[in-house]
Design a protein around this motif. Structure first.
Motif, PDB file in Angstrom:
ATOM      1  N   SER A 187       0.833  -1.196   0.000  1.00 51.72           N
ATOM      2  CA  SER A 187       0.000   0.000   0.000  1.00 51.72           C
ATOM      3  C   SER A 187       0.871   1.250   0.000  1.00 51.72           C
ATOM      4  O   SER A 187       0.502   2.272  -0.562  1.00 51.72           O
ATOM      5  CB  SER A 187      -0.967  -0.004   1.189  1.00 51.72           C
TER       6      SER A 187
ATOM      7  N   ARG B 243      -4.942   0.946  -5.660  1.00 49.71           N
ATOM      8  CA  ARG B 243      -4.840   2.023  -4.671  1.00 49.71           C
ATOM      9  C   ARG B 243      -5.822   1.812  -3.517  1.00 49.71           C
ATOM     10  O   ARG B 243      -5.443   1.782  -2.348  1.00 49.71           O
ATOM     11  CB  ARG B 243      -5.110   3.370  -5.351  1.00 49.71           C
ATOM     12  N   GLU B 244      -7.097   1.697  -3.853  1.00 56.99           N
ATOM     13  CA  GLU B 244      -8.135   1.633  -2.822  1.00 56.99           C
ATOM     14  C   GLU B 244      -8.299   0.208  -2.273  1.00 56.99           C
ATOM     15  O   GLU B 244      -8.586   0.021  -1.101  1.00 56.99           O
ATOM     16  CB  GLU B 244      -9.485   2.119  -3.379  1.00 56.99           C
TER      17      GLU B 244
ATOM     18  N   VAL C  91      -2.703   5.665  -1.549  1.00 62.88           N
ATOM     19  CA  VAL C  91      -3.887   6.408  -1.101  1.00 62.88           C
ATOM     20  C   VAL C  91      -3.551   7.852  -0.731  1.00 62.88           C
ATOM     21  O   VAL C  91      -4.451   8.656  -0.521  1.00 62.88           O
ATOM     22  CB  VAL C  91      -4.580   5.739   0.106  1.00 62.88           C
TER      23      VAL C  91
ATOM     24  N   GLY D 203      -0.810   4.478  -7.020  1.00 66.07           N
ATOM     25  CA  GLY D 203      -2.073   5.179  -6.814  1.00 66.07           C
ATOM     26  C   GLY D 203      -2.802   5.514  -8.099  1.00 66.07           C
ATOM     27  O   GLY D 203      -3.829   6.173  -8.084  1.00 66.07           O
TER      28      GLY D 203
ATOM     29  N   TYR E 102      -5.538  -0.761   0.153  1.00 62.06           N
ATOM     30  CA  TYR E 102      -5.762   0.032   1.369  1.00 62.06           C
ATOM     31  C   TYR E 102      -6.849  -0.604   2.234  1.00 62.06           C
ATOM     32  O   TYR E 102      -6.688  -0.745   3.452  1.00 62.06           O
ATOM     33  CB  TYR E 102      -6.147   1.453   0.939  1.00 62.06           C
ATOM     34  N   GLN E 103      -7.925  -1.020   1.610  1.00 68.00           N
ATOM     35  CA  GLN E 103      -9.017  -1.638   2.376  1.00 68.00           C
ATOM     36  C   GLN E 103      -8.602  -3.014   2.904  1.00 68.00           C
ATOM     37  O   GLN E 103      -8.965  -3.394   4.014  1.00 68.00           O
ATOM     38  CB  GLN E 103     -10.279  -1.767   1.517  1.00 68.00           C
TER      39      GLN E 103
ATOM     40  N   SER F 168       2.200   1.234  -3.833  1.00 67.61           N
ATOM     41  CA  SER F 168       1.259   1.403  -4.944  1.00 67.61           C
ATOM     42  C   SER F 168       1.377   2.834  -5.443  1.00 67.61           C
ATOM     43  O   SER F 168       1.435   3.775  -4.651  1.00 67.61           O
ATOM     44  CB  SER F 168      -0.161   1.136  -4.437  1.00 67.61           C
TER      45      SER F 168
ATOM     46  N   ASP G   5     -15.518   1.908   4.894  1.00 67.05           N
ATOM     47  CA  ASP G   5     -15.425   3.203   5.556  1.00 67.05           C
ATOM     48  C   ASP G   5     -14.107   3.846   5.180  1.00 67.05           C
ATOM     49  O   ASP G   5     -13.121   3.173   4.961  1.00 67.05           O
ATOM     50  CB  ASP G   5     -15.428   3.030   7.079  1.00 67.05           C
ATOM     51  N   ASP G   6     -14.115   5.139   5.100  1.00 67.08           N
ATOM     52  CA  ASP G   6     -12.848   5.843   4.927  1.00 67.08           C
ATOM     53  C   ASP G   6     -12.960   7.181   5.629  1.00 67.08           C
ATOM     54  O   ASP G   6     -13.717   8.048   5.215  1.00 67.08           O
ATOM     55  CB  ASP G   6     -12.534   6.041   3.443  1.00 67.08           C
TER      56      ASP G   6
ATOM     57  N   ASP H  15     -10.749   9.300   5.743  1.00 62.12           N
ATOM     58  CA  ASP H  15     -10.003  10.319   5.017  1.00 62.12           C
ATOM     59  C   ASP H  15     -10.674  10.731   3.714  1.00 62.12           C
ATOM     60  O   ASP H  15     -10.022  11.201   2.803  1.00 62.12           O
ATOM     61  CB  ASP H  15      -8.589   9.808   4.693  1.00 62.12           C
TER      62      ASP H  15
ATOM     63  N   ALA I 185     -16.119   5.024  -0.932  1.00 60.35           N
ATOM     64  CA  ALA I 185     -15.565   5.253   0.401  1.00 60.35           C
ATOM     65  C   ALA I 185     -14.717   6.516   0.406  1.00 60.35           C
ATOM     66  O   ALA I 185     -14.706   7.278   1.358  1.00 60.35           O
ATOM     67  CB  ALA I 185     -14.729   4.052   0.840  1.00 60.35           C
ATOM     68  N   ARG I 186     -14.027   6.725  -0.682  1.00 62.20           N
ATOM     69  CA  ARG I 186     -13.148   7.892  -0.764  1.00 62.20           C
ATOM     70  C   ARG I 186     -13.939   9.150  -1.106  1.00 62.20           C
ATOM     71  O   ARG I 186     -13.645  10.226  -0.594  1.00 62.20           O
ATOM     72  CB  ARG I 186     -12.087   7.655  -1.844  1.00 62.20           C
TER      73      ARG I 186
END
Lengths: 642, 204
Positions: free
Chosen positions: A470, A481-482, B152, A475, A485-486, A473, B119-120, B122, B96-97
């Motif tokens: 993460s 990217r997402e 991110v 991005g 992260y999740q 990456s 959930d985010d 940020d 989420a973002r």
């Protein structure tokens, strides 16, 4: 030094170098690779210079600073030639004794040679069990060569393969030889090198490039680094041969800025090769012109991906682009570009010199030749090892690696870095080659082998890799990217005890999409550490999620330390050791851990004498109520206290 | 340019060599969702929403249709269950973002998303499609806006030195932004070139 303007000139220069060598002249070779450098080999070198001077041997003994020998665990490595006595873990203060005993008196300093539990002292490097099963074809010259001295490479036969290619083979013959060798890319993908070269060669564009990918970034991997540092000319030679076969006149070495010794040694090597006429206009007078530039990477893991690497060479941000048109057809500035890994290029001179048939004789059906691995983690002998393809993983871990320290139980090996997976104990007999490792659910990757013991938590391991990914990456695309992260969020929750039922399934769902939808290989392989640990250690994930328990006792939020009042002998050891002053107790009073102060460092667990075994590491169960402060230890049945 | 034929969702479609699968599909009236695509820009393949399944020599795989070149005989399926569920998750990740973005909500209805799946804390409203960045570079040649950070932490940011000079007369990217967040981003990051307070340390 005049320019070498023909193959004959190179050969006669080599002979003059060899003639000037006195076979019996003593030489102290000091490993100056990264590992030994960290063990202060520069100080050892200075001590040798001083001691040779002091003992009147300065003009009778040579000193050579060489590349990495591989046995980094026991650096600094010093080998005395021609006796071939090898000393390990040499410190500057040992040097006077080595000079007196070995160089003056011809004896051996017993305490500095390798000691095997069965055989005893082993003074010769090749006899050490760490080296015995190895086949150091690509890596082996490192220990004889001073990477900053091109003559030491030439005297060992260096650039002979280049002369052979330039003067007795056509570019097509070189290409066909590499193709026939069935060499596959050492960077991780395992793509057939010859086929890749052919695509670039046959592209219509007359401007072509060749590139060395030295953006080695997998955690724990340092094979390419040690090759570039220790034997840069071999990589350069391979690249020139490749350029000749493909028809390129400009090459690049994309090397990480974080490899300062590699950058320095390579810079020196390129300069020397130019002075000798091995680079530049008309290489060795053959009429074929070629030069190499260094591009230093600015510290992005994703720049090891070929299209990102090429974007970076062009001066753009190192971000990948979709590769539906391959870089072999449209690479740097849109020109056909052939990119290979350091080790792949370094293997090429061997194939040209010895022939494809010889090369095919090593390895397995699908994977020919040898492979260098960095063997690290919970293993006794860490370092770099070069073994023939197809060697059983068990042999690498237990024979070469010497097994697990402190006799702990072996659990798994992570291969292929963050893009790879784990090989669990039940599959330890898998053959190490491209196809078998893939079939086992992992991958060869660039050659990192991280050994894990029973005290390794697999969820925490996956979390570590996802955290790495993460951060690395770029991005650009959404799933990587997402998604990563999740996934990292879910894994962190598991390790911290805040995960929800269904999180494993959620992790799998995201993994599937990240794998299928991401733009480049960083994303498409990112779920591998999760998927492979899930495949082999799903019970550990379930324990984390359902029972809030970490079976390996690694995830601190899921672990508590507790002193069993029935076993505590009030010896005060843990009391003294606790850095958080969380333990109360006194002589003959049962010790108690104040859970609100405990930082879970495990120091009490480690110091509690095994004959008491009073400190317990609890996970997934409530901590029992402590006894009242000041409770005396129970009298021991049939024995005295302490 | 030569004519080629490919199959999209079972329909034979004639296309020009050099077109992307997305262009061919669009021309044929097949609706493939996109977020980072703008016809006048070089496709970047960043949002991955336009991913479709292709079949070549019997082998099926997923590709981003905005960058995949149309080939003779190519078989394309734009709404397989795998494609649809992948798009759904990509949308959920983006929501989420950037919650409440109109285009995401519309596609979300189409793919049945759970907008609160992730959930985010940020959330910053920008979906990082890069249309503004690429438009400024490719069409305007100004490079007044770019990406900073990675992963991110990636953000779109106006480059103060250029933006202060160029953006007031242009601001064409504002209307292209699918989230509508760009004007406020500009307001936050722009360096007010002439109105520094008299004793400011930051005075240029």
């Amino acid at each position: 030094m005049p320019k070498l303007d023909s193959g004959a000139a190179l050969e006669s220069f080599r002979q003059s170098l060899q003639a000037a060598q006195e076979a019996q002249r003593p030489c102290v070779t000091i490993c100056s690779g990264t590992g030994c450098h960290a063990s202060r080999s520069d100080k050892v070198n200075a001590a040798f210079v001083e001691q040779l001077q002091a003992q009147g041997l300065a003009d009778k003994v040579d000193i050579k600073r060489t590349g990495c020998h591989g046995f980094c665990e026991l650096g600094t490595i010093v080998a005395i030639l021609p006796q071939e006595v090898t000393y390990l873990q040499v410190k500057p203060e040992d040097v006077a004794e080595v000079v007196t005993t070995t160089l003056v008196e011809g004896g051996v300093v017993e305490r500095l040679v390798y000691h095997d539990a069965v055989i005893g002292a082993i003074p010769r490097e090749d006899d050490i069990p760490f080296y015995k099963p190895q086949t150091p074809l690509v890596f082996g010259q490192n220990r004889y060569i001073d990477p900053c001295d091109i003559d030491s490479y030439i005297v060992k036969g260096g650039y002979a393969a280049l002369a052979k290619a330039l003067f007795s083979m056509s570019p097509d013959e070189v290409l066909n030889e590499v193709k026939a060798s069935e060499l596959r890319g050492r960077g991780g993908g395992g793509f057939p090198t010859g086929a890749k070269w052919k695509t670039t060669k046959e592209a219509a564009d007359p401007v072509k490039y060749v590139v060395v990918n030295a953006d080695e970034g997998d955690p724990g991997a340092f094979m390419d680094r040690s090759l570039l540092e220790g034997n840069p000319h071999r990589v350069i030679e391979g690249l020139i041969i490749g350029a000749y076969a493909i028809g390129a006149h400009q090459g690049y070495v994309y090397v990480r800025q974080e490899y300062p010794i590699a950058v320095d040694n390579l810079t020196v090597a390129l300069q020397q090769a130019r002075e000798y006429g091995l680079l530049g206009d008309s290489v060795l007078g053959s009429g074929f012109s070629f030069d190499i530039a260094i591009h230093r990477g600015a510290g992005a893991f994703v720049s090891g991906e070929s299209s990102a690497l090429m974007a970076a060479i062009e001066g753009h941000v190192g971000e990948p682009r979709p590769k539906y048109v391959r870089t072999a057809v449209s690479g740097i500035y849109g020109h056909p570009t052939n990119l290979n890994n350091v080790e792949t290029w370094a293997t090429v001179p061997l194939i040209i010199e010895n022939g494809s048939e010889w090369f095919r004789g090593i390895g397995t059906e699908g994977s020919k030749g040898t492979k260098i691995f960095s063997l690290v983690g919970k293993v006794k002998n860490t370092g770099l090892v070069e073994v023939p393809m197809g060697i059983p993983l068990r042999q690498v871990v237990f024979d070469i690696g010497g097994g697990i320290p402190k006799d702990r139980k072996f659990k798994a090996v992570q291969t292929g870095g963050p893009s790879g997976g784990v090989i669990p104990e039940k599959m330890i007999d898998v053959r190490v080659d491209f196809d078998d490792l893939s079939a086992a659910g992992s991958m060869m990757g660039s050659g990192g082998l991280i050994v894990m013991d029973e005290d390794t938590c697999m969820v925490d391991t996956a979390r570590y890799y996802l955290n790495f990914l993460s951060e690395e990456s770029c991005g650009k695309c959404v799933p990587c990217r997402e998604g990563i992260y999740q996934m990292l969020g879910l894994l962190t929750a598991m390790c911290e005890g805040t995960s929800q039922p269904g999180d494993i399934e959620r992790l799998e769902e995201i993994s599937g999409v990240v794998k299928d939808f991401s733009l480049c290989a960083l994303g498409t392989t990112a779920p591998n550490p999760v998927l492979s640990t899930l495949a082999h250690f799903r019970d550990e994930y379930e324990a984390h999620v359902n029972e809030k328990r970490c079976p390996a006792g690694v995830c601190k939020p899921l672990v508590n330390y507790y002193i069993d009042p029935d076993k505590c002998r009030a010896c005060m050891l843990c009391f003294k050791e606790c850095p958080a002053a969380a333990i109360t107790g006194a002589r003959r009073e049962i010790h108690i851990i104040d859970q609100s102060k405990c930082t879970k460092c495990g120091a009490c667990f480690d110091v509690c004498p095994s004959r008491y075994n009073a400190v317990a590491r609890l996970s997934g169960v409530p901590v029992p109520e402590p006894v009242a402060a000041g409770t005396p230890v129970s009298p021991r049945k049939g024995g005295d206290d302490e | 340019m030569s004519e080629i034929t490919l199959t999209i969702n079972g329909q034979e479609v004639v296309a020009q060599e050099g077109q992307t699968v997305l262009e061919v599909a669009k021309a044929a009236g097949v609706d493939i969702p996109t977020l980072c695509n703008l016809p006048e820009l070089v496709p970047s393949g960043a949002c991955r929403l336009c991913t479709v399944e292709i079949e070549e020599r019997g082998r099926k795989r997923l590709v981003a249709s905005c960058v995949y070149p149309a080939e003779q005989g190519l078989k394309v399926e734009t709404e397989t269950p795998q494609v649809a569920s992948g798009r759904r998750l990509v949308l959920e990740l983006l929501m989420a973002r950037a919650p409440g973005v109109k285009q995401l909500t519309e596609y979300g209805i189409r793919y049945g998303v759970d907008p609160r799946k992730f959930d985010d804390t940020d959330a910053d409203m920008c979906i990082l499609c890069g249309i503004c960045v690429r438009y400024c570079a490719e069409v305007k040649g100004l490079n007044a806006i770019g990406f900073v950070g990675r992963g991110v932490d990636r953000e779109v940011m106006f480059i103060p030195e250029i933006a202060a000079k160029e953006c007031a007369d242009c601001s064409e990217c504002f209307r292209l932004c699918p989230t509508g967040v760009l004007p406020s981003n500009y307001g936050i990051n722009r360096v007010p070139h002439f109105d520094f307070p008299p004793n400011s340390f930051c005075k240029p």
